[in-house]
Design a protein around this motif. Structure first.
Motif, PDB file in Angstrom:
ATOM      1  N   PHE A 154       0.847  -1.191   0.000  1.00  0.00           N
ATOM      2  CA  PHE A 154       0.000   0.000   0.000  1.00  0.00           C
ATOM      3  C   PHE A 154       0.884   1.243   0.000  1.00  0.00           C
ATOM      4  O   PHE A 154       1.939   1.269   0.642  1.00  0.00           O
ATOM      5  N   GLY A 155       0.430   2.298  -0.672  1.00  0.00           N
ATOM      6  CA  GLY A 155       1.147   3.562  -0.650  1.00  0.00           C
ATOM      7  C   GLY A 155       0.234   4.673  -0.169  1.00  0.00           C
ATOM      8  O   GLY A 155      -0.950   4.705  -0.509  1.00  0.00           O
ATOM      9  N   GLN A 164      -6.014  15.935   1.452  1.00  0.00           N
ATOM     10  CA  GLN A 164      -6.324  14.580   1.875  1.00  0.00           C
ATOM     11  C   GLN A 164      -5.146  13.649   1.615  1.00  0.00           C
ATOM     12  O   GLN A 164      -4.154  14.019   0.981  1.00  0.00           O
ATOM     13  N   THR A 165      -5.273  12.427   2.113  1.00  0.00           N
ATOM     14  CA  THR A 165      -4.315  11.368   1.827  1.00  0.00           C
ATOM     15  C   THR A 165      -4.973  10.351   0.916  1.00  0.00           C
ATOM     16  O   THR A 165      -6.090   9.899   1.190  1.00  0.00           O
ATOM     17  N   ARG A 166      -4.303  10.009  -0.160  1.00  0.00           N
ATOM     18  CA  ARG A 166      -4.828   9.014  -1.090  1.00  0.00           C
ATOM     19  C   ARG A 166      -3.979   7.745  -0.948  1.00  0.00           C
ATOM     20  O   ARG A 166      -2.749   7.805  -1.001  1.00  0.00           O
ATOM     21  N   VAL A 167      -4.647   6.636  -0.787  1.00  0.00           N
ATOM     22  CA  VAL A 167      -3.978   5.355  -0.603  1.00  0.00           C
ATOM     23  C   VAL A 167      -4.131   4.535  -1.873  1.00  0.00           C
ATOM     24  O   VAL A 167      -5.240   4.389  -2.405  1.00  0.00           O
ATOM     25  N   THR A 168      -3.013   3.997  -2.369  1.00  0.00           N
ATOM     26  CA  THR A 168      -3.043   3.218  -3.602  1.00  0.00           C
ATOM     27  C   THR A 168      -3.223   1.733  -3.311  1.00  0.00           C
ATOM     28  O   THR A 168      -2.853   1.235  -2.245  1.00  0.00           O
ATOM     29  N   VAL A 169      -3.789   1.036  -4.277  1.00  0.00           N
ATOM     30  CA  VAL A 169      -4.020  -0.398  -4.153  1.00  0.00           C
ATOM     31  C   VAL A 169      -2.671  -1.108  -4.037  1.00  0.00           C
ATOM     32  O   VAL A 169      -1.696  -0.705  -4.670  1.00  0.00           O
ATOM     33  N   PRO A 177      -5.075   4.737  -7.393  1.00  0.00           N
ATOM     34  CA  PRO A 177      -5.670   5.186  -6.139  1.00  0.00           C
ATOM     35  C   PRO A 177      -6.829   4.277  -5.739  1.00  0.00           C
ATOM     36  O   PRO A 177      -7.654   3.890  -6.577  1.00  0.00           O
ATOM     37  N   PHE A 178      -6.872   3.934  -4.458  1.00  0.00           N
ATOM     38  CA  PHE A 178      -7.862   3.002  -3.928  1.00  0.00           C
ATOM     39  C   PHE A 178      -8.881   3.714  -3.035  1.00  0.00           C
ATOM     40  O   PHE A 178     -10.083   3.669  -3.272  1.00  0.00           O
ATOM     41  N   PHE A 179      -8.403   4.402  -1.987  1.00  0.00           N
ATOM     42  CA  PHE A 179      -9.329   5.171  -1.154  1.00  0.00           C
ATOM     43  C   PHE A 179      -8.642   6.428  -0.645  1.00  0.00           C
ATOM     44  O   PHE A 179      -7.414   6.554  -0.690  1.00  0.00           O
TER      45      PHE A 179
END
Length: 220
Positions: A154-155, A164-169, A177-179
Motif C-alpha cells: 500500500f502507498g 487529503q491522503t490518497r492510498v493506492t491499491v 488510487p484506492f481510497f
C-alpha cells in the motif's frame, strides 16, 4: 479473511495477521483492564463517528464492491509537552509510538470477528523492529500527489489540492488510487491477506486535535 501466517509464526515476527487471532468467548470490551501504570490514557472512539473520513475512490475499478471500513479507533493522550515523534509497525498491529521526550509505548489490541477490542498501551524501550523502507513508483506528473509512506504494498500519498491522503491499491502494476482519507497520517501501517483481496490498514493521525489510532478493514 484468511491469515497470512499461522499464529505462532506471526507472534514470533511481532505482528498480528490479517485474520487476527481467535480467543473464543463472548464480546470483548473496547479497552483492556487493568491499565499498565505509567502509560498514557487511552480512550475508545465509536468507529461509526470516523467512517466518513475514509472514502473509496469513485474511479477505482472495484468501486461499489471495495470497502474501507473502520474497525477500531482509539485516542492516546500525548505526554504533556511531548508530541508524537514517530509511529511504526511491522504489520498493521501492534503500533509503536515514540514521543519527543524519549518515551515509547506500544499499542496493541485483540482482533476478532472483524473488530478490535481489549486495546491497551504498554511501555516500550523504543527498540521494536522497524519494517523495511519501501520505494514508491512514480505518481502521474499532473496528479499533485507527493509520497508520504508505504507498507505491505500500500502507498500513502498527500494530495496538495485537497489536503487529503490518497492510498493506492497494493502491488498495483500501474499507479491506482484506492481510497482517500481526510487526514494527514503521522504513521501508516498495513498488511495483506495472502489468499484474498483483503487487508488491514492502520493510520496514526491528529483528528480533532487528538492523537488517534484508526484501523481499517479493506477489500479491494
Amino acid at each position: 479473511m484468511f491469515a497470512l501466517f499461522g499464529a505462532p509464526a506471526a507472534r514470533a515476527q511481532d505482528f498480528v495477521p490479517p485474520a487476527g487471532y481467535s480467543s473464543g468467548g463472548g464480546p470483548r470490551a473496547a479497552l483492556a483492564t487493568p491499565v499498565e501504570p505509567g502509560t498514557p490514557r487511552l480512550s475508545h472512539v465509536a468507529e461509526e463517528t470516523l467512517a466518513g473520513l475514509f472514502t473509496v475512490d469513485p474511479d477505482y475499478k472495484g468501486f461499489g464492491e471495495a470497502t474501507a471500513k473502520v474497525i477500531g479507533a482509539y485516542v492516546v493522550d500525548e505526554p504533556r509537552g511531548a508530541p508524537l515523534r514517530e509511529a511504526w509497525a511491522v504489520g498493521f498491529l501492534p503500533v509503536n509510538l515514540a514521543f519527543s521526550n524519549g518515551s515509547c509505548f506500544r499499542f496493541g489490541a485483540e482482533y476478532e470477528d472483524g473488530k478490535l477490542a481489549n486495546a491497551r498501551l504498554s511501555r516500550s524501550d523504543c527498540s521494536a523492529r522497524r519494517p523495511p523502507v519501501q520505494q514508491p513508483g512514480p505518481a502521474p506528473a499532473d496528479s499533485h500527489l507527493h509520497w508520504l509512506a508505504g507498507s505491505w504494498g500500500f502507498g500513502a500519498w498527500g494530495d496538495d489540492r485537497t489536503g487529503q491522503t490518497r492510498v493506492t491499491v497494493p502491488f498495483g502494476k500501474v499507479f491506482t488510487p484506492f481510497f482517500s482519507a481526510r487526514l494527514k497520517p503521522l504513521g501508516f501501517m498495513a498488511m495483506n491477506s495472502i489468499d484474498a483481496p483483503l487487508g488491514n490498514v492502520t493510520m496514526v493521525a491528529g483528528i480533532d486535535g487528538k492523537l488517534t489510532i484508526v484501523t481499517l478493514l479493506v477489500s479491494y
